[in-house]
Design a protein around this motif. Structure first.
Motif, short mmCIF file in Angstrom:
data_model
loop_
_atom_site.label_atom_id
_atom_site.label_comp_id
_atom_site.label_asym_id
_atom_site.label_seq_id
_atom_site.Cartn_x
_atom_site.Cartn_y
_atom_site.Cartn_z
N VAL A 233 0.84 -1.20 0.00
CA VAL A 233 0.00 0.00 0.00
C VAL A 233 0.88 1.25 0.00
CG1 VAL A 233 -1.72 1.28 1.33
CG2 VAL A 233 -1.98 -1.17 1.03
N GLU A 234 2.00 1.15 0.71
CA GLU A 234 2.92 2.28 0.79
C GLU A 234 3.56 2.54 -0.59
OE1 GLU A 234 2.99 4.28 3.08
OE2 GLU A 234 4.89 5.37 3.00
N GLU A 235 3.92 1.46 -1.28
CA GLU A 235 4.47 1.60 -2.63
C GLU A 235 3.49 2.35 -3.52
OE1 GLU A 235 4.57 -2.08 -4.93
OE2 GLU A 235 6.40 -1.44 -5.94
N LEU A 236 2.24 1.95 -3.42
CA LEU A 236 1.21 2.58 -4.23
C LEU A 236 0.99 4.04 -3.81
CD1 LEU A 236 -0.64 1.62 -6.48
CD2 LEU A 236 -2.32 0.96 -4.75
N ARG A 237 0.93 4.25 -2.51
CA ARG A 237 0.65 5.58 -1.98
C ARG A 237 1.71 6.59 -2.42
NH1 ARG A 237 1.81 9.10 2.09
NH2 ARG A 237 3.56 7.86 2.80
N THR A 238 2.96 6.15 -2.39
CA THR A 238 4.03 7.10 -2.70
C THR A 238 4.19 7.30 -4.20
OG1 THR A 238 5.61 5.29 -2.53
CG2 THR A 238 5.36 6.70 -0.60
N GLN A 239 3.62 6.40 -5.01
CA GLN A 239 3.89 6.50 -6.44
C GLN A 239 2.69 6.82 -7.33
OE1 GLN A 239 6.81 4.00 -8.20
NE2 GLN A 239 7.22 2.94 -6.29
N TYR A 240 1.48 6.60 -6.82
CA TYR A 240 0.35 6.67 -7.75
C TYR A 240 0.19 8.05 -8.40
CZ TYR A 240 -3.15 8.97 -4.63
OH TYR A 240 -3.86 9.86 -3.85
N LEU A 241 0.38 9.11 -7.62
CA LEU A 241 0.14 10.44 -8.18
C LEU A 241 1.16 10.77 -9.27
CD1 LEU A 241 -0.82 12.46 -4.98
CD2 LEU A 241 -2.34 11.74 -6.84
N SER A 242 2.42 10.46 -8.99
CA SER A 242 3.43 10.81 -9.99
C SER A 242 3.31 9.94 -11.25
CB SER A 242 4.84 10.72 -9.39
OG SER A 242 5.08 9.42 -8.92
N ILE A 243 2.97 8.66 -11.06
CA ILE A 243 2.81 7.81 -12.25
C ILE A 243 1.63 8.28 -13.10
CG2 ILE A 243 2.27 5.48 -13.08
CD1 ILE A 243 3.91 4.36 -10.78
N ILE A 244 0.51 8.56 -12.43
CA ILE A 244 -0.69 9.00 -13.17
C ILE A 244 -0.42 10.32 -13.90
CG2 ILE A 244 -3.09 9.80 -12.91
CD1 ILE A 244 -3.38 7.81 -10.61
N ALA A 245 0.43 11.15 -13.30
CA ALA A 245 0.70 12.46 -13.90
C ALA A 245 1.66 12.40 -15.09
CB ALA A 245 1.25 13.40 -12.83
N GLU A 246 2.34 11.27 -15.26
CA GLU A 246 3.29 11.17 -16.38
C GLU A 246 2.54 11.33 -17.71
OE1 GLU A 246 5.21 7.37 -16.01
OE2 GLU A 246 6.20 7.97 -14.13
N PRO A 247 3.08 12.15 -18.63
CA PRO A 247 2.41 12.33 -19.92
C PRO A 247 2.20 11.00 -20.66
CG PRO A 247 4.15 13.97 -19.64
CD PRO A 247 4.25 13.03 -18.48
N SER A 248 3.17 10.09 -20.57
CA SER A 248 3.03 8.83 -21.29
C SER A 248 1.92 7.97 -20.68
CB SER A 248 4.35 8.06 -21.29
OG SER A 248 4.69 7.68 -19.98
N PHE A 249 1.71 8.12 -19.36
CA PHE A 249 0.59 7.41 -18.73
C PHE A 249 -0.72 7.96 -19.26
CE2 PHE A 249 -2.80 6.67 -15.79
CZ PHE A 249 -2.55 5.44 -15.20
N GLN A 250 -0.84 9.28 -19.22
CA GLN A 250 -2.07 9.92 -19.68
C GLN A 250 -2.37 9.58 -21.13
OE1 GLN A 250 -4.57 11.52 -18.22
NE2 GLN A 250 -3.63 11.04 -16.24
N GLU A 251 -1.31 9.54 -21.93
CA GLU A 251 -1.48 9.25 -23.35
C GLU A 251 -2.04 7.84 -23.55
OE1 GLU A 251 1.47 8.83 -27.09
OE2 GLU A 251 2.06 10.31 -25.57
N GLU A 252 -1.44 6.87 -22.84
CA GLU A 252 -1.89 5.49 -22.96
C GLU A 252 -3.31 5.32 -22.42
OE1 GLU A 252 0.73 2.65 -21.07
OE2 GLU A 252 -0.36 0.93 -21.90
#
Lengths: 254, 394
Positions: B28-47
């Protein structure tokens, strides 16, 4: 001194037994505690049954469901335990999930614990951060030791944090699994046991999850202070009866 | 600072948090610390946006329901989530979470499902990405929802029965959590609603917020304003409502109406109206409103719709209820079923029974002729045909 801390100072490997209050029969709680002390067990975890025990496997969940069906409640448990200190001296810890305690009222719960002679609490779903910000003062007011869990995946940094906050023992979950999972420990577990021992923590560690017999008890206590048996004990009293608790403990200690 | 968005520690007012056993902490901690930055990545948004458009079929229409509008003398718009691939809004979230799972290097996906909609949506994206998929489903639900079980199997998922407790959604969730405890490194748990420990409620709400983003821009085209007077959505755990409300949370001129299942009636003992019957407690790692006994044991809710019979509600919704930001209305089985039939006959759309609860509000609450009322049509009723047939005797 708190009975848990006193026990931890004894020069021996400690055997702790978990059982579910009100199981197999509603009024088995006190006879089970008395039989466990008489048979030479060092510490007892009294399970406060919960409908949705996330960290437990089927054995403990089924015993909890049965205990709830038998009519076990938080209020009744405290009534059953009212005079337990007239008959036993053994350290008593309540292990349960946080929701029933919240509904009882956390302060009220802690006060009752002190009244009946409970020494500590293990609450798997009350995280460290929440404990520190909301509940530490209440637990301490009623002289209850809160026992935290660590697992093979817990980082050293977090272990240190937990060690700093703890003041009795650390509950070492043996393996990445819910309770009652596996048979025997492999090299991965023994390496983990050694790793934690080498950290020289201020709190002794007691290992739980996956301890079921003399062999696993011996393995678990090679580097640690003690071990906890839960599911295997529940299975035993389901198949036998609480009258035969002495035989179960003898086999572990033999 | 928004009053209704999640706090840094994962709370919505007094609700939320992460009340989890230590075994789940690293995941849960892995997810908590990373979800916002991963979702914000342009390549994430594009996919994510590419798949929503080309695979799911977004944007879904915002349809002006002329006949309903005439009957209820107000302006009714339907947000057509029922037209999403797999037949409901659920896939918006599973697409987002599967991309996240891949980026975290996870190879094994688990999910819980009640009626099977989230299970199907998860099995679908796992097939799409070529990842192993295990879906936990209550033994009772497996019997009740045979077609969805078959769909998941066709899509390559393994369906594992939850045989503990009441053998329904809450138990399937318990089993999925236990699986995650047992498989702490390679496994990603795709939760289907805005429930569970932080950051799940926020993450799922963000993935579903595409619904209200589209409502805003579509309404601007239709009506020259981004703001409806009301948004109505049904709430079990609350993911479609969270998505439909999300962009309007801080715009107090938009009335938010959350519709719960009253089952046989709020006082009948067979209900799932958590906002009325629930008390603050902890379920599946979240502090929220929860149906429970006086002693704190979680009770089994009832609704004719399998998607609404969850004993809790997402912490965001508990907060919306507590603060009065959203109006909570409960609708009985009978009213929901009649509404489902009415929408079918008047608009040619057979809604999921969950969604039919939201429509029943048109009959319960008086709207002004000038009001713009958006109903989130969260799912189609194909999966419920048997229930409709048995109920009405077609």
């Amino acid at each position: 001194m708190n009975r848990i801390n006193q026990k931890l100072q004894e020069n021996k490997k400690l055997l702790s037994i978990y059982f579910t209050a009100g199981y197999p029969n509603l009024n088995d709680t006190i006879p089970t505690i008395e039989a466990l002390e008489k048979s030479g067990v060092d510490m007892i975890e009294i399970g406060l049954p919960f409908s949705d025990p996330l960290a437990d496997g089927p054995t403990i969940q089924e015993s909890s469901t049965q205990a709830i069906e038998n009519g076990m409640t938080t209020k009744l448990l405290f009534e059953q335990l009212k005079e337990v200190r007239n008959s036993v001296q053994i350290p008593l810890i309540i292990m349960g999930y946080f929701n029933p305690m919240m509904q009882f009222g956390v302060e009220n719960f802690c006060q009752k614990c002190q009244e009946v002679g409970i020494d500590g609490l293990i609450i798997p779903d009350l995280p460290l951060e929440e404990y520190l910000s909301e509940y530490q003062a209440i637990f301490e007011k009623y002289n209850l030791k809160n026992v935290f869990l660590i697992t093979p995946q817990t980082s050293n940094e977090r272990i240190m944090e937990i060690d700093a906050v703890s003041d009795s023992f650390i509950y070492m979950v043996s393996t990445a699994a819910v309770t009652g999972g596996q048979a025997g420990f492999g090299t991965e577990q023994t390496a983990y046991f050694e790793r934690i021992a080498s950290l020289n923590l201020k709190n002794p560690q007691i290992i739980g999850f996956g301890i079921s017999d003399k062999e696993t008890f011996t393995q678990a206590t090679l580097h640690q202070k003690g071990a906890i048996i839960g599911s295997a004990f529940i299975k035993y009293i389901t198949q036998n009866s609480i009258a035969k608790i002495g035989e179960f403990v003898e086999k572990i200690r033999a | 600072m928004s009053q209704f968005n999640v706090s840094e520690k994962g709370f919505y007012g007094k609700f939320g948090g992460a009340f989890i056993p230590e075994m789940l902490y690293p995941n849960v901690e892995e997810l908590r610390t990373q979800y916002l930055s991963i979702i914000a990545e342009p390549s994430f948004q594009e996919e994510y946006m590419y798949l929503l458009e080309q695979y799911v079929g977004r944007p879904t229409p915002l349809y002006y329901a002329k006949r309903l509008s005439e009957k209820y003398n107000t302006k009714v718009y339907l947000k057509r989530e029922d037209l999403c691939h797999t037949g409901a809004h659920k896939v918006n979230n599973t697409i987002g979470q599967i991309i996240l799972a891949k980026r975290l290097g996870k190879t094994r996906i688990i999910a819980e499902t009640g009626a099977g909609q989230h299970g199907v949506a998860t099995a679908t994206v796992c097939a799409l990405m070529g990842l192993q998929c295990i879906v936990y489903m209550g033994e009772v639900d497996i019997e009740r929802q045979a077609p969805n079980v078959a769909r998941m199997k066709m899509l390559g998922a393994e369906v594992r029965p939850a045989t503990s407790g009441s053998k329904t959604l809450k138990d399937a969730t318990n089993e999925a959590i236990r699986d995650w405890i047992n498989n702490p490194t390679d496994t990603f748990y795709i939760i289907g609603s805005v429930v569970g420990p932080h950051p799940y409620p926020d993450m799922v709400a963000k993935f579903q917020s595409i619904i209200s983003k589209e409502i805003k821009s579509q309404l601007l085209t239709h009506e020259g304003t981004e703001y409806p007077d009301y948004v109505i959505a049904c709430v079990g755990g609350g993911s479609n409502a969270a998505g439909a409300f999300y962009e309007f949370l801080d715009d107090e001129q938009v009335g938010l109406i959350a519709v719960e299942a009253a089952g046989h009636g709020v006082d009948s003992g067979e209900s799932a109206a958590t906002s009325v019957l629930g008390k603050i407690g902890i379920i599946h790692g979240s502090r929220t409103l929860l149906m429970q006994t006086e002693d704190g044991q979680i009770t089994e809710p009832y609704s004719i719709s399998a998607g609404l019979d969850y004993p809790g509600v997402g912490p965001l919704h508990a907060h919306l209820c507590d603060t009065g930001r959203a109006e909570f209305i409960s609708i009985t089985d009978e009213d929901a079923m009649n509404s489902g039939l009415e929408i079918s006959k008047m608009e040619g759309i057979i809604p999921a029974i969950e969604t039919a609860h939201a429509f029943a509000v048109l009959d319960k609450k008086q709207f002004k002729p000038t009001d713009i009322v958006v109903i989130n049509l969260s799912g189609r009723g194909d999966k419920d045909l048997n229930t409709y047939i048995n109920y009405f005797g077609f």
